[in-house]
Motif scaffolding. Structure first.
Motif, PDB file in Angstrom:
ATOM      1  N   UNK A  71      -4.965  71.107 -72.650  1.00 26.87           N
ATOM      2  CA  UNK A  71      -5.265  71.969 -71.523  1.00 26.87           C
ATOM      3  C   UNK A  71      -4.502  73.270 -71.721  1.00 26.87           C
ATOM      4  N   UNK A  72      -5.241  74.355 -71.874  1.00 31.03           N
ATOM      5  CA  UNK A  72      -4.664  75.658 -72.151  1.00 31.03           C
ATOM      6  C   UNK A  72      -4.982  76.569 -70.983  1.00 31.03           C
ATOM      7  N   UNK A  73      -3.924  76.992 -70.278  1.00 35.00           N
ATOM      8  CA  UNK A  73      -4.091  77.619 -68.969  1.00 35.00           C
ATOM      9  C   UNK A  73      -4.906  76.677 -68.089  1.00 35.00           C
ATOM     10  N   UNK A  74      -6.090  77.064 -67.674  1.00 35.39           N
ATOM     11  CA  UNK A  74      -6.860  76.181 -66.792  1.00 35.39           C
ATOM     12  C   UNK A  74      -8.076  75.568 -67.473  1.00 35.39           C
ATOM     13  N   UNK A  75      -8.161  75.687 -68.797  1.00 34.65           N
ATOM     14  CA  UNK A  75      -9.320  75.179 -69.524  1.00 34.65           C
ATOM     15  C   UNK A  75      -8.945  73.926 -70.306  1.00 34.65           C
ATOM     16  N   UNK A  76      -9.770  72.896 -70.181  1.00 38.10           N
ATOM     17  CA  UNK A  76      -9.525  71.608 -70.834  1.00 38.10           C
ATOM     18  C   UNK A  76     -10.365  71.507 -72.101  1.00 38.10           C
ATOM     19  N   UNK A  77      -9.735  71.086 -73.206  1.00 38.89           N
ATOM     20  CA  UNK A  77     -10.410  70.928 -74.489  1.00 38.89           C
ATOM     21  C   UNK A  77     -10.219  69.504 -74.986  1.00 38.89           C
ATOM     22  N   UNK A  78     -11.278  68.906 -75.516  1.00 36.74           N
ATOM     23  CA  UNK A  78     -11.178  67.615 -76.189  1.00 36.74           C
ATOM     24  C   UNK A  78     -11.000  67.880 -77.680  1.00 36.74           C
ATOM     25  N   UNK A  79      -9.818  67.611 -78.171  1.00 41.80           N
ATOM     26  CA  UNK A  79      -9.507  67.901 -79.566  1.00 41.80           C
ATOM     27  C   UNK A  79     -10.117  66.839 -80.473  1.00 41.80           C
ATOM     28  N   UNK A  80     -10.892  67.307 -81.468  1.00 41.65           N
ATOM     29  CA  UNK A  80     -11.566  66.399 -82.400  1.00 41.65           C
ATOM     30  C   UNK A  80     -11.475  66.956 -83.812  1.00 41.65           C
ATOM     31  N   UNK A 104     -10.035  73.958 -85.268  1.00 43.01           N
ATOM     32  CA  UNK A 104      -8.824  74.715 -85.562  1.00 43.01           C
ATOM     33  C   UNK A 104      -8.424  75.443 -84.291  1.00 43.01           C
ATOM     34  N   UNK A 105      -7.200  75.182 -83.822  1.00 44.42           N
ATOM     35  CA  UNK A 105      -6.696  75.764 -82.589  1.00 44.42           C
ATOM     36  C   UNK A 105      -5.649  76.830 -82.894  1.00 44.42           C
ATOM     37  N   UNK A 106      -5.723  77.929 -82.152  1.00 43.56           N
ATOM     38  CA  UNK A 106      -4.679  78.947 -82.156  1.00 43.56           C
ATOM     39  C   UNK A 106      -4.102  78.984 -80.748  1.00 43.56           C
ATOM     40  N   UNK A 107      -2.857  78.549 -80.609  1.00 47.25           N
ATOM     41  CA  UNK A 107      -2.204  78.438 -79.306  1.00 47.25           C
ATOM     42  C   UNK A 107      -1.123  79.511 -79.213  1.00 47.25           C
ATOM     43  N   UNK A 108      -1.396  80.623 -78.522  1.00 47.94           N
ATOM     44  CA  UNK A 108      -0.424  81.719 -78.466  1.00 47.94           C
ATOM     45  C   UNK A 108       0.803  81.370 -77.641  1.00 47.94           C
ATOM     46  N   UNK A 109       1.905  81.986 -77.974  1.00 50.61           N
ATOM     47  CA  UNK A 109       3.109  81.860 -77.160  1.00 50.61           C
ATOM     48  C   UNK A 109       2.841  82.416 -75.770  1.00 50.61           C
ATOM     49  N   UNK A 110       3.496  81.813 -74.783  1.00 49.42           N
ATOM     50  CA  UNK A 110       3.353  82.302 -73.421  1.00 49.42           C
ATOM     51  C   UNK A 110       2.146  81.785 -72.671  1.00 49.42           C
ATOM     52  N   UNK A 111       1.324  80.959 -73.334  1.00 50.09           N
ATOM     53  CA  UNK A 111       0.172  80.348 -72.675  1.00 50.09           C
ATOM     54  C   UNK A 111       0.570  78.961 -72.172  1.00 50.09           C
ATOM     55  N   UNK A 158      -9.210  80.090 -78.057  1.00 44.80           N
ATOM     56  CA  UNK A 158      -8.164  79.156 -78.452  1.00 44.80           C
ATOM     57  C   UNK A 158      -8.627  78.179 -79.532  1.00 44.80           C
ATOM     58  N   UNK A 159      -9.926  78.116 -79.764  1.00 44.18           N
ATOM     59  CA  UNK A 159     -10.441  77.109 -80.702  1.00 44.18           C
ATOM     60  C   UNK A 159     -11.665  77.637 -81.431  1.00 44.18           C
ATOM     61  N   UNK A 160     -11.773  77.289 -82.713  1.00 41.84           N
ATOM     62  CA  UNK A 160     -13.010  77.502 -83.460  1.00 41.84           C
ATOM     63  C   UNK A 160     -13.371  76.195 -84.160  1.00 41.84           C
ATOM     64  N   UNK A 161     -14.648  76.029 -84.430  1.00 39.65           N
ATOM     65  CA  UNK A 161     -15.132  74.871 -85.183  1.00 39.65           C
ATOM     66  C   UNK A 161     -15.216  75.252 -86.656  1.00 39.65           C
ATOM     67  N   UNK A 162     -14.697  74.421 -87.517  1.00 43.43           N
ATOM     68  CA  UNK A 162     -14.717  74.676 -88.957  1.00 43.43           C
ATOM     69  C   UNK A 162     -15.851  73.877 -89.582  1.00 43.43           C
ATOM     70  N   UNK A 163     -16.774  74.564 -90.249  1.00 39.02           N
ATOM     71  CA  UNK A 163     -17.878  73.888 -90.927  1.00 39.02           C
ATOM     72  C   UNK A 163     -17.355  72.924 -91.995  1.00 39.02           C
TER      73      UNK A 163
END
Length: 285
Positions: A55-64, A68-75, A111-116
């Motif tokens: 959960x990044x700020x108010x958005x929920x992600x199901x990690x699979x 590839x996630x980029x999680x910035x500082x301060x979030x 915060x997330x991209x899908x890698x082929x």
């Protein structure tokens, strides 16, 4: 994104400083997680297998796998497992700045991209080599880690849409962007540091310091770059004389010719002739 803004962001990225503090490959335990915390470092997570819940700020992600996630500082982040098949992931922590500004406040990235599947091996290799070089003692290993990190950032940014955000921390960026736009619109004028500083009610010394921290060059050095870029464009695309072009970019002819040759290793006339020869060759191929 318009060309002038794109050029300005490229200059910002060229002056970006980054340092990877740790990189590992980990299978997290069922109890792994962090609740509502705001890290002081940026993080990459590349999921190889398993599941998690981010959960990044108010958005929920199901990690699979394949994300590839980029999680910035301060979030604000809540990270946890979501079952017995926990996340198997490459990860790294890093710091990054453009001057004294967090680059991920200047450029808002997803915060997330899908890698082929076809590119998963490439991303794994970047992480694996980064980890290996961080463990080595050779002097050049630090340079290799930085190179691999920027390859990873390049990979991410190529696949992510960049949008601007205005936050309190990015006010300096907004001011410098406005200055750059003003310069572009007044290339033929006799601009001075004092005049540019007055636009924002700043002292010339403080303005110059802030500008250099952001772009790595002084306002006058940046103005020279803009004028040379415009001059090269005019040499390639118009029949204007060198004298006319020098005037159009706000320089005396003798100074323009000397600065151009110092920068490009060709005189303006030689540059135009070389470009025309290349254009003829390209048209024949």
């Amino acid at each position: 994104m318009d060309d002038k803004l794109n050029d300005f962001l490229k200059q910002c990225l060229a002056n970006m400083q980054a340092h990877v503090t740790i990189a590992e490959l980990t299978k997290v335990s069922p109890s792994w997680g962090h609740m509502n915390y705001m890290p002081e470092v940026h993080k990459y997570y590349y999921i190889l297998d398993g599941e998690g819940c981010f959960k990044l700020n108010d958005t929920l992600y199901e990690a699979k796998a394949g994300q590839l996630y980029l999680l910035p500082a301060g979030v604000k982040q809540t990270l946890s497992t979501s079952g017995s098949n926990t996340c198997y992931k490459y990860w790294c922590h890093f710091t990054a700045s453009i001057g004294d500004i967090n680059p991920f406040q200047i450029m808002k990235l997803p915060y997330r991209i899908e890698v082929d599947n076809a590119l998963s091996g490439f991303v794994e290799t970047l992480f694996r080599d980064m980890i290996a070089h961080m463990r080595r003692k050779e002097l050049v290993s630090a340079l290799k880690v930085k190179s691999l990190f920027f390859d990873l950032l390049h990979f991410y940014m190529e696949r992510a849409e960049i949008t601007e955000v205005r936050t309190e921390a990015s006010l300096t960026y907004e001011k410098m962007k406005t200055v750059a736009a003003y310069m572009n619109g007044h290339l033929a004028s006799d601009l001075t540091t004092e005049e540019l500083a007055r636009l924002f009610h700043l002292s010339p010394n403080y303005f110059t310091q802030q500008f250099k921290e952001m772009l790595g060059v002084t306002p006058i050095q940046y103005l020279k770059r803009l004028r040379l870029a415009e001059a090269k464009k005019l040499l390639r695309t118009t029949a204007m004389s060198v004298t006319e072009i020098a005037s159009a970019v706000g320089m005396e002819l003798h100074y323009f010719s000397r600065l151009f040759k110092s920068s490009e290793s060709f005189s303006p006339k030689e540059y135009r002739q070389l470009y025309r020869k290349r254009s003829v060759i390209d048209s024949r191929e």
